[in-house]
Structures are given as C-alpha cells and as structure tokens.
Motif scaffolding. Structure first.
Motif, short mmCIF file in Angstrom:
data_model
loop_
_atom_site.label_atom_id
_atom_site.label_comp_id
_atom_site.label_asym_id
_atom_site.label_seq_id
_atom_site.Cartn_x
_atom_site.Cartn_y
_atom_site.Cartn_z
N GLU A 312 3.67 8.11 6.06
CA GLU A 312 4.43 7.57 4.87
C GLU A 312 3.25 6.84 4.18
OE1 GLU A 312 6.89 4.07 5.58
OE2 GLU A 312 7.85 4.17 3.64
N ALA A 313 3.21 7.05 2.88
CA ALA A 313 2.25 6.49 1.66
C ALA A 313 3.07 5.14 1.55
CB ALA A 313 2.19 7.27 0.79
N THR A 314 1.91 4.26 2.09
CA THR A 314 2.44 2.85 1.61
C THR A 314 1.70 2.32 0.30
OG1 THR A 314 0.45 2.11 3.03
CG2 THR A 314 2.66 2.21 4.01
N ARG A 315 0.52 2.75 0.11
CA ARG A 315 -0.07 2.37 -1.24
C ARG A 315 -0.81 3.60 -1.91
NH1 ARG A 315 -1.06 -3.21 -2.43
NH2 ARG A 315 -1.39 -1.74 -4.37
N VAL A 316 -0.78 3.54 -3.11
CA VAL A 316 -1.70 4.70 -3.76
C VAL A 316 -2.35 3.83 -4.88
CG1 VAL A 316 -1.47 6.77 -5.03
CG2 VAL A 316 0.16 6.49 -3.42
N TRP A 317 -3.71 4.06 -4.82
CA TRP A 317 -4.62 3.72 -5.98
C TRP A 317 -5.16 4.65 -6.88
CZ3 TRP A 317 -4.94 2.19 -0.58
CH2 TRP A 317 -4.45 0.72 -0.55
N THR A 318 -5.37 4.75 -7.97
CA THR A 318 -5.82 5.79 -8.92
C THR A 318 -6.90 4.98 -9.96
OG1 THR A 318 -3.90 5.49 -10.38
CG2 THR A 318 -3.69 7.20 -8.59
N ASP A 319 -7.36 5.89 -10.76
CA ASP A 319 -8.47 5.52 -11.72
C ASP A 319 -7.63 5.75 -13.08
OD1 ASP A 319 -11.49 5.54 -12.05
OD2 ASP A 319 -10.42 6.55 -13.84
N PRO A 320 -7.86 4.81 -13.80
CA PRO A 320 -7.11 5.07 -15.19
C PRO A 320 -7.48 6.13 -16.25
CG PRO A 320 -8.57 3.06 -15.24
CD PRO A 320 -8.74 3.65 -14.01
N HIS A 321 -8.74 6.86 -15.87
CA HIS A 321 -9.28 7.75 -16.60
C HIS A 321 -9.39 9.17 -16.20
CE1 HIS A 321 -10.19 4.57 -19.46
NE2 HIS A 321 -10.92 3.90 -18.55
N CYS A 322 -9.50 9.16 -14.85
CA CYS A 322 -9.61 10.50 -14.13
C CYS A 322 -8.77 10.50 -13.03
CB CYS A 322 -11.25 10.41 -13.65
SG CYS A 322 -11.70 11.92 -12.71
N PRO A 323 -8.02 11.42 -12.87
CA PRO A 323 -6.94 11.69 -12.10
C PRO A 323 -7.69 11.82 -10.67
CG PRO A 323 -6.45 13.22 -13.78
CD PRO A 323 -7.88 12.54 -14.09
N PHE A 324 -7.29 11.01 -9.64
CA PHE A 324 -7.78 10.97 -8.37
C PHE A 324 -7.03 9.73 -7.60
CE2 PHE A 324 -10.37 10.27 -4.74
CZ PHE A 324 -11.17 11.40 -4.48
N ALA A 325 -6.68 9.97 -6.48
CA ALA A 325 -5.81 9.17 -5.85
C ALA A 325 -6.56 8.58 -4.34
CB ALA A 325 -4.39 9.65 -5.60
N VAL A 326 -6.52 7.36 -4.13
CA VAL A 326 -6.87 6.84 -2.85
C VAL A 326 -5.52 6.52 -2.25
CG1 VAL A 326 -8.13 5.02 -1.36
CG2 VAL A 326 -9.15 6.26 -3.42
N ILE A 327 -5.11 6.84 -0.92
CA ILE A 327 -3.70 6.72 -0.51
C ILE A 327 -3.90 6.22 0.91
CG2 ILE A 327 -1.70 7.70 0.34
CD1 ILE A 327 -2.11 10.17 -1.65
N HIS A 328 -3.19 5.04 1.26
CA HIS A 328 -3.11 4.47 2.44
C HIS A 328 -1.86 4.96 3.20
CE1 HIS A 328 -1.91 1.61 5.63
NE2 HIS A 328 -3.14 1.73 5.97
N ALA A 329 -1.80 5.72 4.19
CA ALA A 329 -0.39 6.06 4.93
C ALA A 329 -0.36 5.67 6.10
CB ALA A 329 -0.42 7.53 4.83
N GLN A 330 0.70 5.28 6.50
CA GLN A 330 1.10 4.62 7.94
C GLN A 330 2.01 5.91 8.81
OE1 GLN A 330 0.23 1.35 8.49
NE2 GLN A 330 0.49 2.06 10.28
N ALA A 331 1.49 6.06 9.98
CA ALA A 331 2.27 6.81 10.90
C ALA A 331 3.63 6.48 10.87
CB ALA A 331 1.51 6.86 12.16
N ILE A 332 4.35 7.72 10.74
CA ILE A 332 5.76 7.32 10.74
C ILE A 332 6.24 7.61 12.33
CG2 ILE A 332 8.31 7.94 9.94
CD1 ILE A 332 6.78 9.12 7.61
N ALA A 333 7.13 6.74 13.03
CA ALA A 333 7.44 6.87 14.48
C ALA A 333 8.17 8.12 14.70
CB ALA A 333 8.17 5.60 14.95
#
Ligand code: AVJ
Length: 333
Positions: A312-333
C-alpha cells in the motif's frame, strides 16, 4: 548447448563467492542459455542486465551526469528536499536492502537520517558493488554492511545473514521500468514475499512525460548512452566467445509512446554474420537487437501496480517540474 569456454566468464554471476567450480559452470551455462535464446529469437534480444559489466556500470554512472538524463538528478532532488519525511515514513533501524546498489551513493545519502540497522547492497556487478561497499564501510563504520553479487531479476534468495526484521527494500532509479508491467507485478510480489508483514518498499518510478525529453535522455548528444548500449556486445563477446563487430552496430533509443516505454536497440549498419562457438546468426542491414525497455508509468498506475503486488502506497513525493515519483509502500498483511 553448453560450451567449455564459458567457465572462465563467471565474474558477473552470483556463484562467485566461494562457490565450487561446478556451480559456477551451472550459472555460466544458465547465462549462456539465456543469451542464446535471446539472440536466436526472430526478434533478437539481449536482456538489459547484461549492460552492467564493470565498464557498463561506469558508463551508466556517466549517463547519470548527462544534462539530458534527468531521472537521477530529479530523484536525488526529491530525496534531498523530502529527506526528513522520507526517513520518518521509513523509520530508523531498518534492514535496508538496496536492489541494484551500483556505487551505493543513493543509499549512502540517506544513511544519516535513515540510520539503518543493516545495509545489504545487492548488484549483478559483483566487483563494482564490493568496491563501493568497501569505501562506504570507512565512512559509516557503525552500520553493519554486506555486498551480495546476484541477479535478483530472476529470484531473490537472500542468505540467512540478512536480518528478517523490518526489511526495507530500496529500489530507486526507476529500474522497475526494465520489466514489462506483468513482470513488474510478479517482481514486486516476490519482494512482498521477501519482506515480512512489517516490511516496506522505498521505490523511485519514472513517470510518462514529453517525448522530446525522453528521446534526448536515451540518445544524448555526447553518445554516452550509445557507448553504454554498444558495450553490451563487448560483454556478450566475453561471455559467449562471440565475435560481434562493435563498429558495425548503431545505438537506437526512443520513446515508444503507444507502448508507454523507452526502447533501446542495436541496429546492424550492414548485413553481417555473427558467430559463436557452436552457432551464429545472420543479421540483415537495419535489423535490430532489442536491448532494453524502460517503462514510464502514470502515477495512478504505479500505485495500482504496487497494490496488486501486496503493497500500500503510504506516501508519494514528486518533483514540481519533472514527472517522477518516489513512493514509500508498506506491506499489506
Ligand atoms: C537503470 C534501468 C533505470 O532505464 O533509465 C539509462 C538504464 N538505459 N539509459 C533507465 C538506462 C539507458 C536506466 N535504468
């Protein structure tokens, strides 16, 4: 067909670390069989993992410095701007497993805030990652570290020395893009199985963007990406004992918008025959060997892919100018 020349070419395989000769031969035969399969197919292919011999890893480092190649810089900017939040989402004291660690620079930049209990650097280029880790140990002597030379694209057998608690898989750089979406799903599902219910994933995923930007990023003015792509033929010559003539091939790299991916190919400049022990193949002028896909996702699709794989994606961080995503995802039981 297995040939004897292969036994001298095992440095890029996981069998390197103290394995008996017989298992080294098995992995070389494996590697050779995979290469023969790809080269023999109607549409010839070479897996992108073969781009990363020692020189290939250095050429990729050079690519990351290119003005046209935005992913590394964009992702580093996101890590820098949101370091505090990212560290907070991940928590300190994790078992940080870096998949495709290369020079380990991305993980090392997070160490001061992330303070992992253990750092495991996994890379197909064994020598390259071992050297990087040796340098890193000097800078962070208090973090327990180990280098694993293995091809995690086909399986993720972690030794018992890797802690089970709070595994955090770190998969930056948008390397997930090398898999087709169904392959990506099964890879992520394997990661989900490889971490416990308390596990998580910190992943960088490149997103779809303007074709001109993508075309330039994968066919740069200096020709570094061309050298990186062509180098795969040197590597294959060494692994198979084949006689690819490098100057007879040209780099092709472009965004295939309909397929949602960048493609790299090597195109034969003229008709030619390539030989290897026990076989060979004729290539027509203009015929291509497909060497890489680099899928560019839409953010919602990337999150969906993670969910289908048990994260489950808990957080998504992006760049304001260039589409790219860093995602923190937690294991779902
Ligand atoms: C390391 C797979 C993320 O797809 O952008 C760079 C490799 N290929 N230039 C990418 C690559 C051509 C890179 N990945």
């Amino acid at each position: 067909m297995i040939n004897l020349m292969l036994t001298s070419c095992t440095t890029e395989t996981p069998s390197g670390a103290g394995a008996p000769g017989s298992s080294a031969q098995v992995s070389s035969a494996h590697v050779a069989a995979e290469l023969y399969d790809g080269l023999g197919a109607r549409q010839a292919t070479i897996s992108p993992k073969f781009l990363y011999d020692a020189l290939g890893s250095k050429l990729f480092e050079a690519i990351c410095e290119l003005p046209e190649y935005y992913p590394t810089r964009t992702e580093a900017g996101i890590f820098e701007r949101h370091a505090g939040e990212i560290a907070h989402a991940c928590g300190v004291g994790t078992t940080l497993i870096d998949l495709g660690a290369g020079n380990c620079a991305k993980a090392a930049a997070l160490f001061p805030l992330l303070r992992p209990a253990q750092y495991v650097a996994v890379d197909i280029s064994t020598d390259f990652v071992s050297e990087a880790l040796a340098r890193l140990r000097l800078r962070f002597p208090h973090i327990e570290m180990q280098a694993l030379g293995l091809d995690f694209s086909s399986g993720l057998a972690l030794p018992d020395s890797v802690r089970r608690e709070r595994r955090l898989f770190f998969y930056p750089g948008s390397s997930l893009g090398n898999f087709t979406p169904p392959e990506a799903r099964s890879f992520l599902t394997r990661l989900r199985k490889g971490c416990g219910p308390d596990g998580a994933l910190l992943i960088g995923i490149d997103l779809a963007k303007d074709k001109a930007v993508l075309d330039a990023a994968y066919d740069d003015a200096l020709g570094v990406t061309a050298a990186f792509n062509l180098n795969v033929l040197r590597h294959v010559n060494r692994l198979l004992g084949s006689d690819f003539d490098i100057p007879a091939w040209r780099h092709v790299g472009f965004y295939n918008e309909a397929a949602g991916r960048v493609e790299m190919h090597l195109e034969a400049k003229r008709a030619q025959r390539v030989r290897w022990p026990g076989g060979g193949r004729d290539f027509a002028a203009g015929e291509r060997i497909h060497t890489e896909n680099s899928y560019k996702y839409r953010q919602a699709d990337a999150i969906g892919l993670l969910e289908q794989s048990g994260f489950e994606a808990t957080r998504v961080w992006t760049d304001p100018h260039c589409p790219f995503a860093v995602i923190h995802a937690q294991a779902i039981a």
